[in-house]
Scaffold this motif. Structure first.
Motif, mmCIF file in Angstrom:
data_model
loop_
_atom_site.group_PDB
_atom_site.id
_atom_site.type_symbol
_atom_site.label_atom_id
_atom_site.label_comp_id
_atom_site.label_asym_id
_atom_site.label_seq_id
_atom_site.Cartn_x
_atom_site.Cartn_y
_atom_site.Cartn_z
ATOM 1 N N ILE A 210 1.011 -1.146 -0.032
ATOM 2 C CA ILE A 210 0.152 0.063 -0.034
ATOM 3 C C ILE A 210 0.916 1.280 -0.068
ATOM 4 O O ILE A 210 1.643 1.592 0.825
ATOM 5 C CB ILE A 210 -0.857 0.002 1.195
ATOM 6 N N ARG A 224 -6.269 5.468 -2.662
ATOM 7 C CA ARG A 224 -5.636 3.845 -2.516
ATOM 8 C C ARG A 224 -4.675 3.596 -3.858
ATOM 9 O O ARG A 224 -5.115 3.616 -4.862
ATOM 10 C CB ARG A 224 -6.789 2.670 -2.400
ATOM 11 N N THR A 226 -1.831 0.917 -4.894
ATOM 12 C CA THR A 226 -1.278 -0.437 -4.496
ATOM 13 C C THR A 226 -0.179 -1.011 -5.575
ATOM 14 O O THR A 226 -0.126 -0.548 -6.749
ATOM 15 C CB THR A 226 -2.338 -1.414 -4.301
ATOM 16 N N SER A 311 0.017 -4.547 3.369
ATOM 17 C CA SER A 311 -1.437 -4.351 3.579
ATOM 18 C C SER A 311 -1.784 -5.061 4.876
ATOM 19 O O SER A 311 -1.109 -6.331 4.885
ATOM 20 C CB SER A 311 -2.228 -4.564 2.619
#
Length: 314
Positions: A210, A224, A226, A311
């Motif tokens: 993340i 977000r 990733t 994460s």
């Protein structure tokens, strides 16, 4: 010579493939992915726990090892071979799963100044001596120490005692700066040589990373971003608004991300700007490393950094 590790693996396999299949249990590390397995005490089901999820797998006949497969999904399975295992979810194969201290096979290690190279496979070592070039020499090995911290092997080369000690701790190559998952100490005829070993892919694969910082500017609250590394040199993730993916190449000199593609959804302008910035930085990344706090650090050719942490979500 029969190593302690090999003997343990044979014992587990012999028990597990007998008329009454015994439970497979224990904790494994599949790259960065932690997996716990134990018998579910229900129709011989195996419970596999990972990332806050639980799978229940049924035993299936296998020519090698102990195999469990998800009912109705043959692409989800756990194949145990003692201290090593293979874990696949919906066709996605994770890095080889190892119990604490175990080594992937073959296991390779190198050192510098002077250069040396060792390759352990089963009970045999292929070894290039320090200060010498030419074809590697074959040495019969015995595993003398096997614990959760690593392994120690011993052998004899032309009447000289050889010891190879492997500790599962992050190691940085003294010349290239490349990182490896194990520190290695070679002792030969009273001399000591240091080096690194193991598959560098294990440092990055098996986790969803993340992103928390883009070139020192942080990221937008509640957005977000990733990054995930997969088999066959694939990578993918979320770039703020859209999904993206491509191919990566990891070498001793660094890492590169190529053939990137992304979906074409539209989001708020601020998110789109952040996404463009992230993808621009990714296209310039030249180095990948694990930081002192376990974070993934991707560094561009201009010295800008993307920082990401594993994460913790289910």
């Amino acid at each position: 010579m029969t190593s302690l590790v090999a003997a343990t693996g044979l014992l587990l396999s012999a028990c597990a493939t007998g008329p009454n299949m015994q439970a497979v249990s224990g904790s494994y590390q599949c790259g960065q992915l932690s997996v716990n397995v134990a018998n579910a005490n229900d129709d011989d089901l195996l419970g596999v726990d990972y990332q806050g999820k639980r799978l229940l797998l049924k035993p299936k006949a296998s020519a090698s090892g102990v195999l469990y497969v998800a009912p109705g999904d043959h692409e989800t399975s756990f194949l145990s071979k003692g201290e090593r295992a293979t874990f696949t979810v919906k066709g996605q194969a994770y890095p080889e799963c190892l119990q604490a201290g175990a080594l992937e096979m073959p296991f390779e290690a190198t050192g510098n100044e002077p250069f040396w190279h060792a390759r352990v496979e089963g009970e045999e070592l292929l070894f290039n001596r320090p200060y010498e070039s030419g074809e590697p020499e074959k040495i019969a090995l015995e595993t003398t120490v096997a614990n959760r911290h690593g392994r120690e092997f011993s052998g004899e080369l032309d009447g000289e005692e050889l010891t190879l000690k492997v500790a599962r701790q992050l190691c940085e190559d003294s010349m290239s700066g490349a990182q490896f998952p194990a520190q290695v100490r070679l002792e030969l005829n009273g001399e000591v040589f240091q080096g690194c070993g193991g598959d560098p892919e294990r440092l990055f694969r098996g986790a969803e990373w993340i992103v928390e910082d883009l070139a020192g500017a942080g990221i937008i609250d509640r957005s977000r971003i990733t990054v995930e590394f997969f088999d066959e040199n694939r990578f993918a993730g979320r770039a703020s608004c859209n999904r993206y993916g491509g191919q990566y190449e990891l070498t001793a000199e660094g890492v590169s991300f190529d053939y990137m593609h992304a979906t074409k959804m539209a989001c708020a302008p601020a998110l789109m700007n952040q996404e463009d910035r992230f993808l621009e930085l990714m296209s310039k990344v030249k180095l990948a490393a694990i930081g002192r706090n376990g974070e993934l650090v991707l560094t561009t050719s201009e010295g800008e950094e993307i920082k990401a942490f594993q994460s913790t979500e289910n």
